[in-house]
Each structure stands twice: as C-alpha cells, then as structure tokens.
Design an enzyme around this catalytic site. Structure first.
Site, short mmCIF file in Angstrom:
data_model
loop_
_atom_site.label_atom_id
_atom_site.label_comp_id
_atom_site.label_asym_id
_atom_site.label_seq_id
_atom_site.Cartn_x
_atom_site.Cartn_y
_atom_site.Cartn_z
CG ASP A 573 -2.21 -0.80 0.98
OD1 ASP A 573 -2.54 -1.08 -0.18
OD2 ASP A 573 -2.84 -1.19 1.97
NE ARG A 574 -0.63 5.61 3.67
CZ ARG A 574 -1.48 6.61 3.48
NH1 ARG A 574 -1.30 7.41 2.45
NH2 ARG A 574 -2.48 6.82 4.30
CG ASN A 602 -2.50 -0.83 9.86
OD1 ASN A 602 -1.28 -0.87 9.96
ND2 ASN A 602 -3.13 0.24 9.38
NE ARG A 699 -2.03 4.40 14.06
CZ ARG A 699 -1.14 4.60 13.09
NH1 ARG A 699 -1.56 4.75 11.86
NH2 ARG A 699 0.14 4.65 13.35
#
Length: 797
Positions: A573-574, A602, A699
């Site tokens: 991710d990212r 996560n 978060r």
C-alpha cells in the site's frame, strides 16, 4: 530498424528519459539527456526549453536564458521559450527584461490565466523598481542607519520571557537560550536583535577583505557552505559537530539567508556566536548577502512582513490579546505545515486553540495536520468540533469526510460531502468529490449485495494449479526450476524488478501458494531463537517502497540462516511497487523459512488494500485472481513474534485490558479479516502515548497506551522490550516508555513527501541490546506513490 536509425526518433527517446530524470529531480542527469536529444535534433524548441527548465531548477540562470533564446530562434511562436527566459530574468532581478518576455507570452496565449497573472506581477515589479529609482537618495548623501540606533534606549517589557543579554557581552548561556527559543519558534526582543547586529557590524568592519586564519598543529577547523535560512539544519550541524568555540572554530562560507523561511533565526544565531567569540566563528559574504537577492528570495520579506514583524518588533498590546496571539500561532502553524512538519504544526494549532477555542479554522487546520499524519480519529474529532463551532464552515465537513474516506467509512463520508455541496453549490471541486464518494458508496452496496456468506466461501488458493500455466518461449525473466525457490532465482527476480520487468504469473502463483502453506503452519505468536553470538534484524513498515527494500539488503545483506530478518507488517500500500515488495519477501520466505519472518500489519487487509493502492496495483500488473489470493494469504500471517523469550515484536501495540498473556495471543484465530475491536485489532492498530494509562486512538481504531501499560505487560510476561512499527518517525525510529518500547519504521521519505529516515534494528544474542541503523531514501522510477489507489483517495492525496 528504420525507426531506430532515425535521429529524430532517438532524440525523442532521450527526451522521454530526460523527462523521467527531471520528474525524479535529477536535474543534472536531465540536462545531459536533453543535450543528447538536442545533438540529434537541434531544431526542436521543446528540447531546448526543457533543458532551460532543468537549468532553472539548478539556478543556472545564464544557461537557462541561452537555451530559451535558442528555443525562441527555432520557433518564435513557442510560448514556453519566452516563459522560461522570463522566469530566468525574474530570478536574476532583471524585471524589465522579464516584462518583455511575459508580454510576448500573453500575446501568444491571450486566454492563459497563468500568463496573465505572471504578466501582472511583472508589471508591478517594474513599477516598483521605477518608483524606487525615482526616490532613491544618491550614494554620497546616504547616512548609516546603524549610527542612528541606540539599543540601550529600547525598553524590555517585564512580561518578555525570552533570551536576555545582561550588559554588553553576548554569552554562551544567552546563545543557547536564544537558539532554544528559536527552535520553539519564540522570538528575540528587538533590543537584543539590534545589539547583536550592531556589535557584529563593528567586528566585521575591522576585518580585511581577505582574512588569514591560523589553525595550530593538532587543532581542527570546520568549513560550512550555504545554509539558506534552514535554521533547523544549522542546529543539526552544531549537534553533530559541536557549537563554535576557541577549540572548535568554524567558517560559514556565505549565503546564510534567503529561500529558507528561518533566515532571521540563522543570521541572528551566527552573528550572536560571532559576538560571543570572534575567533571561534568566521563569516564570508555570499551572493545572497545583497539587497537585490534579499528582495527577490525572501530575507527582506521575512523581516518586513507583518506576520514576521513581531520577531524583532514585538507589540505588547498585541501580545496581551489572546485572539491576536492565537492568530500568530496559527500563522506559525501554517508555516510548519507548509514545511511538512506536521507534528510541530499540531502543537502550534493546539496553542492557538487554547487561546481561542471558538475558531473553526484552527480546528479544521489541526484536523488537516492530523490527516497528514494518518491520525484519522483525531482528525474526525477536530473536524467535528469545528462543525459544532460553525455549522456553516464547509472545511469542517470536508476534513471529516476525508478522514472517513481514509478509514473506508464511505457512507459517513458521503453525508459530509453532501453537506459540503449544500454549503458550496457552485464549487466544482466539491461536486467532483461528492460524485466520487457516491460512486464508492454505490460500489460498496453492490459488493454487499453480491457477497457470498463466510460459511459458503471457498479458498481461491485451492482452485489454482500453477503447474498447468505455460511459460511463453519469449519470456526472458526469472524462472523457478522445479518446486524449489533458489537464491539464484531470487537475485534474478529482484534484478528484473529493479529494471521494472515483471515476473511471469506462473512463478508468482507458485511463490504465493508456497508461502501460504508455510504461513498456515505457523502459530499466531511465533517464537524465534537467536543463538549466542548470532544476530537478528527487525524491519518496520516498507509500504511498497521496493527500491528502499533493496537498499536495506545492500546495507545489511540478504536474508539467510546466518542473517535472519523479521519484517514487521505493512509491506504493501501507498508505495507503487508493493507487488515487487511482497513477491520478494514471499520468495525469500520460500527459499529459507527460518531466514525471514513476516508479521501482519493493519495494511495486510482487504479494506486497506482496496483504498491505498495494493488491490489496484495487483489488478493492473497481474489479475483479479491474485487480488483474492493475496487477501487470503494475508489472513495467514502471524500476529506477533517473541525473540529469545525477551523481545515482543508486534506491528501496532498493546491492549485495552491488563492481564493479556502470550498464551492469549497464541490462541487468537487469525485466519480472517481484522475485526474492529478485540486483541487482534489492537495488535495491528494501537499506538503508544506519552501519558500514563489508556486513551482513545488518534487513528480511530485500536487505542493509545502509556508507559505503565507497557511495563505491566512486560512484567506479567517476563519480557524486557516491546518493538513495534506502524508510525512514521523522523529518524526512522523512536524510543519511548522509559526505553521499554521502540518504534521502527523502514520506509524513508514516506510517500515521497515526509522527508523521514528509515531504520532497522539489529539484536545481538545473548544480551539482545538493540543496535539501530538509520538510512535515507534512494531514487526510484518516476511512478508516484498512490498511483494505483482508488480515484477518490487520489483526489485528497
């Protein structure tokens, strides 16, 4: 072959490579490649204007003007030639020449709003220049401003709490206090600023134009180059090399100011050190120590701007007003935000809010800073408060909607963007965001409608037989011979990935399926034994930054039985090379299962992969089957590890209740998507906090836990240390909770914008003392982070 033999085609290839280098900010390389293109096709104005642009980025304004002029000669109607030349003239303070160029741009592009804006700014600059020339006092009639100032007559208000000079001597104690104040963005009183500058003037005026410096035998001397208003980097120099003193002298070789927005802090610090000990610090003039440069590049504006005037001209009436003080903190916070110092921005917005809690802007701005730090729970809280203060403030809903989107809460986000659209019906940006949000909610409803109940789902892995997939004869990439993944294969695959070549789906299936079998056989909490005299490396989040992963292995060696690693979650991710990262880690796991351990983060979950790019990347580079397969394999990843019964390693953190034993973690049924609460959720999502006890998660998932929680968990389980990841840190790591907890993060310059270092930890048995190694980001191909993320999230990135 006819195309390859064409100079025009070759030149175009060099241009594309140059554009790529330019996008990666490798301007010198870009200039070399544009030059090759120009050598093959000198009659192409685009190549010349592009090379001019690269010269501009390197502040080579003469070369930029030359290239832009040649581009104009090749094509007198090519507006970018005039644009580049005008920009170079502006940068050199040649406003009249720049005006002519921008007038030509406007003539060629009459409807271009950017050209109109540039022309107006240029016209203003020329008018101002003419006015200054008209009122200028002849040099022979000018008087020294220094001789008109007597700092002794300036009163220091009793409530001033900053650094003070007692008498006429600038002391080390004063300098340290002033520097500490500057670090905390506090200002120096104008009396002491005048005193420092005037005393420095007297010292400098007594020096010759060429200063001889004598360094005795056995002594050292340090030379520093341009600082350009980067105060915090100046402080770092002194932290690395010590403050100037008779035994530790420095020469700063010009260009102390301009460009950086803390130029005043830099120059006052250097001048104060010069006053304190003239032979401990030498100062040379640079081209930016001049009126013309200061006027253009910021130092003059920094001193004279109204928002900055309080640095040297404090107004006590303003200081006594909470509202005005709050506004000052907001301006400082905005500045920190612009410098990507989001934690500092949050602190400053908090000070503004403490002084004026009924300002929705401050709350929404702090929410924005929380968003940048991925603290979505805190962002929602701030945005909600902003809405309560001003229900008609659209940015409150906008920030909250963005946070909801980032957490995958599409329905809640839709409500917020509907409100933004209601408040700003003619805002095209709000309309666009709302449409993307509506699409996301519709897609979610569709997926919910066609979803197969958990009890009826079948393993996609069991339906795949990679042996039946043919490998085309022309495939030239890495190959697995038989069933064993070898070091030779891994090295070839990694080299292919570095060159942006893909792995055949047959071998990708083989690697992922073999990894699945290895992981499914492991418990949820894995015990790792490191023999005495041996070492073990723990890495944090990598987040699809493949080239930084390769750099870790170049710095610390590839995983092997003698060089084992644990990668502590958030592999994907990212970053836009997540597939390369996960296939590399999985292949190394297959090659030697005890040389590489993998923990779930996560972001090893369907929901995160759908939003933050991994799902889109896999679908683009492989196919839909792999999307489902990776989701299934991620559910097999262990949740935590214990090294030699002493070091507990987990992606997120600890728990909402005391008394959790290692046996409780071993007993977790992890073969599922992460739940929204409970032990598994907290292991993946929780964060440490500085205060004792427990608090809500910044978060919005998991919780925050204090040092007392960490110490009780360690004591109850006979452990010494918690190592976790999950949070970007400026230095790549952070030690908290009285040394009992270490955060390690291994994705430097996270998302190409955070500027942080990466780190990994080496433990040596038997004492397992952590040895932390930090490293910087390396270059990668010009594919931006989040390139494969959902459209709606790209809109907010």
């Amino acid at each position: 072959m006819a195309t390859e033999n064409s100079n025009v085609s070759k030149a175009e290839e060099f241009k594309l490579l140059a554009n790529k280098a330019f996008g990666a900010r490798k301007y010198a390389q870009a200039i070399e490649l544009y030059t090759k293109a120009i050598e093959l096709n000198s009659q192409n104005a685009v190549y010349l204007a592009n090379r001019a642009f690269a010269h501009l980025r390197r502040e080579e304004y003469g070369s930029a003007i030359q290239d832009a002029t040649e581009a104009i000669e090749v094509d007198p109607k090519y507006s970018k030639g005039y644009y580049r030349r005008g920009t170079a003239h502006l940068a050199m303070g040649k406003f009249k020449e720049a005006l002519k160029d921008f007038q030509q741009v406007k003539k060629l592009c009459p409807n271009d709003p950017d050209a109109t804006k540039k022309l107006k700014e240029c016209e203003k600059a020329v008018m101002k220049l003419k006015f200054e020339e008209a009122i200028a006092v002849p040099e022979s009639q000018r008087h020294s401003v220094a001789e008109s100032i007597d700092f002794h007559t300036i009163d220091v208000e009793p409530q001033y709490s900053g650094a003070r000079i007692e008498g006429d001597a600038v002391t080390l104690e004063f300098v340290k206090k002033m520097m500490d104040d500057f670090k905390n963005q506090k200002f120096l009183h104008k009396r002491y600023a005048f005193q420092i500058v005037l005393q420095t003037r007297e010292i400098l005026r007594a020096l010759p134009s060429l200063v001889d410096i004598n360094v005795p035998n056995g002594k050292h001397f340090t030379v520093c180059g341009d600082v350009h208003g980067q105060y915090y980097d100046l402080v770092n120099i002194f932290e690395l090399n010590g403050l100037p003193s008779e035994d530790n002298p420095y020469l700063f070789n010009g260009d102390f100011v301009d460009r950086g927005s803390f130029s005043l802090e830099v120059i006052l610090t250097l001048f104060a050190l010069k006053c304190m000990s003239p032979s401990a610090l030498y100062l040379a003039r640079g081209n930016h120590e001049s009126k013309n440069m200061n006027k253009i590049y910021g130092f003059e504006g920094e001193i004279s701007s109204s928002s900055f005037a309080t640095k040297v001209l404090p107004d006590m009436a303003t200081e006594n007003s909470n509202v005005s003080k709050a506004e000052e903190f907001k301006l400082l916070a905005n500045k920190a935000f612009g410098a990507r110092k989001y934690a500092q921005a949050i602190e400053l917005y908090t000070k503004a809010i403490e002084l004026n809690s009924q300002n929705a802007v401050y709350l929404a701005n702090r929410a924005f800073a929380h968003l940048r730090r991925e603290e979505y729970g805190s962002a929602i809280q701030d945005a909600t408060e902003a809405i309560e203060v001003d229900p008609k403030y659209s940015k409150g809903y906008y920030r909250r909607g963005t946070a909801h989107l980032a957490m995958g809460k599409f329905k809640e986000a839709l409500k917020d963007f509907q409100q933004v659209k209601k408040l700003c019906p003619n805002d095209p940006d709000a309309t666009k965001k709302l449409k993307e949000c509506e699409k996301a909610v519709m897609k979610l409803k569709f997926e919910e409608a066609i979803a197969v109940p958990e009890s009826q789902r079948h393993s996609v892995a069991e339906s795949i037989d990679f042996h039946t997939i043919d490998v085309e004869p022309q495939y030239s990439g890495a190959r697995i011979e038989g069933d064993a993944v070898t070091l030779e294969f891994v090295k070839k695959m990694m080299d292919d990935f570095k060159n942006q070549k893909f792995l055949h789906k047959r071998y990708a299936f083989q690697i992922v399926l073999q990894t699945r079998e290895i992981l499914r056989a492991l418990p949820s909490l894995v015990d790792i034994n490191v023999p005495n005299g041996k070492h073990f490396t723990v890495c944090g989040d990598v987040h699809g930054q493949y080239y930084d992963l390769v750099n870790i292995f170049e710095l610390n060696g590839l995983p092997s039985e003698d060089n084992p690693y644990l990668f502590n979650g958030d592999f994907v991710d990212r970053g836009s090379f997540s597939l390369e990262v996960i296939l590399t880690l999985f292949a190394l796991k297959c090659m030697s299962p005890s040389a590489l351990y993998l923990a779930r983060g996560n972001h090893e979950s369907k929901n995160m992969n759908k939003i933050y790019g991994f799902e889109g990347e896999v679908r683009s580079k492989l196919n839909e089957t792999f999307v489902e397969l990776f989701a299934e394999v991620f559910c097999s990843l262990p949740l935590a590890h214990v090294i030699n019964e002493k070091v507990f390693v987990v992606h997120g953190g600890l728990f909402s209740v005391d008394g959790v034993k290692l046996s409780d973690i071993r007993a977790i049924d992890r073969f599922c998507e992460p739940p929204e609460e409970g032990l598994m959720c907290e292991l993946l999502w929780s964060d440490p906090q500085p205060l004792p006890g427990r608090g809500p998660s910044k978060r919005g998932v998991g919780l925050s836990f204090g040092a007392d929680v960490t110490k009780r968990f360690l004591h109850e389980n006979n452990l010494d240390l918690v190592v976790r990841s999950h949070e970007v840190k400026d230095e790549g790591y952070e030690i908290d909770h009285d040394g009992k907890l270490i955060t390690v993060f291994s994705a430097p310059n996270y998302c190409d914008q955070m500027g942080n270092k990466g780190a990994f930890i080496r433990f040596e048995a038997p004492d397992l003392k952590p040895n932390i190694v930090t490293f910087s980001a390396v270059a990668h191909p010009n594919v931006k982070p989040m390139a494969y993320a959902n459209n709606f999230l790209q809109l907010f990135s």
